[in-house]
Design an enzyme around this catalytic site. Structure first.
Site, PDB file in Angstrom:
ATOM      1  N   LYS A 192       0.880  -1.154  -0.058  1.00 13.48           N
ATOM      2  CA  LYS A 192      -0.075  -0.098  -0.173  1.00 13.48           C
ATOM      3  C   LYS A 192       0.950   1.162   0.127  1.00 13.48           C
ATOM      4  O   LYS A 192       2.022   1.199   0.039  1.00 13.48           O
ATOM      5  CB  LYS A 192      -0.923   0.023   1.132  1.00 13.48           C
ATOM      6  CG  LYS A 192      -1.962  -1.250   1.249  1.00 13.48           C
ATOM      7  CD  LYS A 192      -2.785  -1.146   0.210  1.00 13.48           C
ATOM      8  CE  LYS A 192      -3.833  -2.435   0.394  1.00 13.48           C
ATOM      9  NZ  LYS A 192      -3.578  -3.730   0.605  1.00 13.48           N
TER      10      LYS A 192
HETATM   11  C1  LIG Z   1      -9.636  -4.039  -0.758  1.00 14.02           C
HETATM   12  C2  LIG Z   1      -8.925  -4.662   0.469  1.00 14.02           C
HETATM   13  N1  LIG Z   1      -9.757  -4.907   1.523  1.00 14.02           N
HETATM   14  C3  LIG Z   1      -9.109  -5.335   2.747  1.00 14.02           C
HETATM   15  C4  LIG Z   1      -7.677  -5.717   2.768  1.00 14.02           C
HETATM   16  C5  LIG Z   1      -7.121  -6.242   4.015  1.00 14.02           C
HETATM   17  O1  LIG Z   1      -6.018  -5.554   4.530  1.00 14.02           O
HETATM   18  P1  LIG Z   1      -4.808  -6.041   5.382  1.00 14.02           P
HETATM   19  O2  LIG Z   1      -4.194  -6.989   4.432  1.00 14.02           O
HETATM   20  O3  LIG Z   1      -4.182  -4.939   5.877  1.00 14.02           O
HETATM   21  O4  LIG Z   1      -5.650  -6.953   6.359  1.00 14.02           O
HETATM   22  C6  LIG Z   1      -7.196  -5.570   1.460  1.00 14.02           C
HETATM   23  C7  LIG Z   1      -5.712  -6.022   1.632  1.00 14.02           C
HETATM   24  O5  LIG Z   1      -5.144  -6.276   0.774  1.00 14.02           O
HETATM   25  C8  LIG Z   1      -7.609  -5.001   0.379  1.00 14.02           C
HETATM   26  O6  LIG Z   1      -6.821  -5.045  -0.838  1.00 14.02           O
END
Ligand SMILES: Cc1ncc(COP(=O)(O)O)c(C=O)c1O
Length: 381
Positions: free
Chosen positions: A180
């Protein structure tokens, strides 16, 4: 292999982490408050509550929205599974609605058709960093008394109608995973303007306890009370120090991604069979991803062949996303067979995410463009 995404860590980030390692607080110390305050100010929200991941943040938001067994929440199939999973964590049912053909974001008209007497929340996703069309979604939510949880895990720094993503929905969720724009290793955040949501989110991430260890130390008291069932979803001071340092470079990161996107879009504008991602008027995307779509009628190969040929050129392409309802778990639990969400399903067959990250130099960008031109022309009918 040039990856599709990569973190950017500088000496300032390293120093910020080292400083915390030498301090008294490794977790839930002053850096958490500092990071939350700076983040809230950056995205134009009153409150920001840090979590140990974007997924934990989504879970906190689903809990705070009051989702429970018997409820439904509408979301998009064109996302990472975590967006829908957080609804399941609460015992509620995720109901998918198909996406807009141009942005691949939740289609507000399709969402409206899925509303029932059980619907309590809507979870639009800012796919690839392009903000979802929030105004009609917020209007729909208002009409039916629903909470809007915007999954902005791709979209820190994006703008919708000149307003920053983060202060528009009832709650907005961000991820700080290394691919990110800004990373804390693992980490996430929920932003909101509502004090009641912020308070519930803080308790939920700390076992449901009404105060944290630092507050007790400052108050000189050992007393605490567990007032609801929560989790340990806290983000450490080490992580928050990294996040604060990364936040200072967010604008530079966004600017570089926007430059890369502009160069790609100029190069692919007239390339047969390749569709650059579309950008709607009145939005400024954050460009977490740069997903091209292939017009398969113009090739004698499918997406998978073209994907492999790009990998053979050392371009670390990826595919975002397998529509969530097509994963085995969702097929087995809910009986999906494919064909339910034709726009998302067709897009899935055509999508390829090209490398997009701050540290790409101009030559990397040209290498990607060269490889896409070479590979697509070699499969052209
Ligand atoms: C659209 C979306 N929602 C939620 C998440 C979940 O985030 P995390 O990996 O920080 O748990 C991601 C992670 O890639 C994502 O791309």
């Amino acid at each position: 292999m040039l990856p599709y995404g990569h973190q950017s860590i500088d000496e300032g980030d390293i120093q910020a982490v080292v400083d915390v390692l030498r301090s008294d607080w490794l977790t839930t110390g002053p850096k958490v408050d500092e990071f939350e305050e700076a983040f809230a100010a950056r995205v134009g929200a009153k409150y920001a509550v840090a979590f140990s991941s974007g997924t934990a943040a989504l879970h906190g938001a689903a809990f705070s929205a009051g989702l429970k067994t018997g409820d439904e929440a509408i979301t998009t199939p064109m996302t990472f599974a975590a967006t829908a999973n957080c609804v399941l964590y609460q015992g509620a049912r995720p109901v998918f609605a198909d996406v807009c053909p141009d942005t691949l974001n939740l289609d507000p008209d399709q969402a409206a058709k899925r509303v029932t007497s059980k619907t309590r929340a809507v979870l639009p996703v800012d796919y690839a960093g392009h903000p979802a069309d929030l105004d009609p979604i917020l209007a729909l939510a208002e009409r039916h008394g629903m909470i809007v949880i915007e999954d902005a895990c791709h979209a820190v720094g994006a703008e919708y109608k000149e307003r920053p993503t983060g202060g528009l929905a009832h709650m907005t969720v961000f991820s700080f995973h290394p691919v990110k724009h800004l990373t804390t290793g693992e980490g996430g955040m929920v932003t909101t303007d509502r004090a009641d949501f912020a308070e519930t989110l803080r308790r939920f991430r700390n076992h449901g306890i009404s105060s944290d260890a630092r507050q007790r130390q400052l108050a000189g008291s050992w007393l605490y009370d567990m007032v609801m069932l929560g989790f340990n979803y806290r983000l450490t001071d080490v992580a928050c120090a990294l996040g604060l340092s990364q936040l200072e470079r967010l604008d530079a990161n966004l600017a570089r991604r926007r430059e890369i996107a502009a160069r790609y879009t100029a190069a692919f504008g007239d390339l047969p069979g390749v569709l650059a991602p579309s950008v709607r008027a009145a939005v400024n995307p954050a460009w977490h991803l740069y997903p091209i779509r292939l017009d398969l009628a113009q090739f004698n190969a499918d997406r998978n062949h073209i994907f492999r040929a790009l990998r053979a050129e050392n371009i670390g392409v990826n595919v975002h996303y397998i529509p969530v309802h097509l994963h085995s778990y969702y097929r087995n639990q809910f009986g999906y067979r494919g064909g339910e969400y034709p726009i998302a399903e067709q897009a899935y067959e055509e999508l390829i995410s090209l490398p997009m990250f701050y540290g790409m130099n101009d030559q990397d960008v040209e290498d990607v463009i060269h490889a896409v031109k070479k590979v697509t022309s070699s499969f052209a009918i």
